[in-house]
Write an enzyme that holds these catalytic residues in place. Sequence first.
Site, short mmCIF file in Angstrom:
data_model
loop_
_atom_site.label_atom_id
_atom_site.label_comp_id
_atom_site.label_asym_id
_atom_site.label_seq_id
_atom_site.Cartn_x
_atom_site.Cartn_y
_atom_site.Cartn_z
CE LYS A 111 -4.24 -1.72 2.10
NZ LYS A 111 -5.13 -1.60 3.24
CE LYS A 198 -6.09 -8.27 -1.07
NZ LYS A 198 -5.92 -7.94 0.27
CE LYS A 201 -16.62 -1.48 -3.96
NZ LYS A 201 -17.52 -1.12 -2.91
P1 TYM Z 1 -10.64 -6.06 4.97
O1 TYM Z 1 -11.61 -5.00 5.32
O2 TYM Z 1 -9.71 -5.80 3.82
O3 TYM Z 1 -11.38 -7.40 4.67
C1 TYM Z 1 -12.35 -7.94 5.56
C2 TYM Z 1 -12.24 -9.46 5.55
O4 TYM Z 1 -12.41 -9.96 4.21
C3 TYM Z 1 -11.31 -10.80 3.86
N1 TYM Z 1 -11.03 -10.65 2.42
C4 TYM Z 1 -10.97 -11.66 1.56
N2 TYM Z 1 -11.16 -12.99 1.71
C5 TYM Z 1 -11.05 -13.76 0.60
N3 TYM Z 1 -10.77 -13.28 -0.63
C6 TYM Z 1 -10.58 -11.96 -0.84
N4 TYM Z 1 -10.33 -11.50 -2.07
C7 TYM Z 1 -10.68 -11.07 0.29
N5 TYM Z 1 -10.57 -9.74 0.43
C8 TYM Z 1 -10.78 -9.49 1.75
C9 TYM Z 1 -10.14 -10.31 4.71
O5 TYM Z 1 -9.15 -11.30 4.87
C10 TYM Z 1 -10.84 -9.95 6.01
O6 TYM Z 1 -10.98 -11.08 6.82
N6 TYM Z 1 -7.07 -5.45 8.46
C11 TYM Z 1 -8.39 -6.02 8.18
C12 TYM Z 1 -9.48 -5.48 9.09
C13 TYM Z 1 -9.25 -5.62 10.55
C14 TYM Z 1 -9.34 -6.81 11.32
C15 TYM Z 1 -9.12 -6.42 12.67
C16 TYM Z 1 -9.57 -8.15 10.99
C17 TYM Z 1 -8.99 -4.61 11.43
N7 TYM Z 1 -8.92 -5.09 12.68
C18 TYM Z 1 -9.15 -7.37 13.71
C19 TYM Z 1 -9.58 -9.08 12.03
C20 TYM Z 1 -9.36 -8.68 13.35
C21 TYM Z 1 -8.79 -5.68 6.76
O7 TYM Z 1 -8.33 -4.71 6.18
O8 TYM Z 1 -9.78 -6.46 6.26
#
Ligand code: TYM
Length: 333
Positions: A111, A198, A201
């Site tokens: 990023k 992957k 968005k």
């Molecule tokens: P985020 O918002 O990018 O994504 C939310 C969840 O969706 C999963 N995910 C995917 N799984 C499969 N294929 C994909 N293409 C895909 N894109 C996203 C992510 O693995 C995630 O589980 N840093 C985290 C948010 C966060 C968090 C936390 C998660 C903040 N604090 C505490 C767990 C515990 C994030 O940016 O997820």
Amino acid sequence: MARVLSGIQPSGELHVGNYFGAVQSWVADQDLNEAFYCIVDLHALTVDIAPAELRKRTLETATTLLAAGLDPDRCTLFVQSQVAEHTGLTWLLECVATFGELRRMTQFKDKSGEGSHPSKSEAVRVGLFTYPVLMAADILLYNADRVPVGDDQRQHLELARNLALRFNGRFGQVVTVPEASVPAVGARVMDLQHPDRKMSKTAMSPTGTIGVLDPPNTIASKVRKAVTDTETEVRYDPISKPGVSNLLELLAAATRGDPAELAKRFSSYGSLKTEVAEALSESLRPLRERHAQLSADPQAVLASLAAGAAKASSVAKVTLTRAQAAMGLLAAW
Ligand code: TYM
């Protein structure tokens, strides 16, 4: 009963990667666990976002999660910034985490464009660098045993575990060391147009990303245009057939099947695509319908978030107070 916690960024409409990689497990986990789910709006501030847009997307994400089946009577759904303890514990953990371990986080490298032009890193926000520490605080505040996430969060989870172990080693047993819980199918849904990346968005690939609220004809059109390969055999082989394997993975996630087994049923890409589109539309139908009802009453969504924040805060407060005392901060009289 195990404690489960997970989080999602308020990107507005979720895509099927979020849904199959994480949210589907969150819904299932509500019944057998004490579950906390957090919309991480503070994490969203690490990149440029307009204030009105952030507010809108946070409400929209909450509406979609409720529509997906999160039930405020069976889980605690809340907005991160409404529970002040998250930033409180983050500072304590920042004084435990090292610069070296944060610099190794691959999501930060991606990023921030680290390794590109030096002037670029000058403009990267400090919050983007310390993002994984805030995420560790999200998890450790609730003493979560398990964290259901997609594959891309494994490294962040490893950091949260290391920080927990280090904190306890230095200051005494205060926090639970969490485990990542990654689904067997759907943990890494790929972009339909670029199956080597992957689904995301922010990837700016509108036809490669299926939103959970996409109507059936949009889903069908995106799946029809999905990149496959020049062979014609339907086989689950993510290395040499990434596009076809991604479609099989989506079908398996939507029907709770096995991608390699499902492959045997198809003799052409056309029939596979038709079935993938139908299975996706069908599995997302209840979500689409509930979303339409919930969006008509945003006050009800806001009220359930406020109740969630109060519940979350009562748990988070206890851990933060213990962590502060363990580190030697003088308690207020
Ligand atoms: P985020 O918002 O990018 O994504 C939310 C969840 O969706 C999963 N995910 C995917 N799984 C499969 N294929 C994909 N293409 C895909 N894109 C996203 C992510 O693995 C995630 O589980 N840093 C985290 C948010 C966060 C968090 C936390 C998660 C903040 N604090 C505490 C767990 C515990 C994030 O940016 O997820």
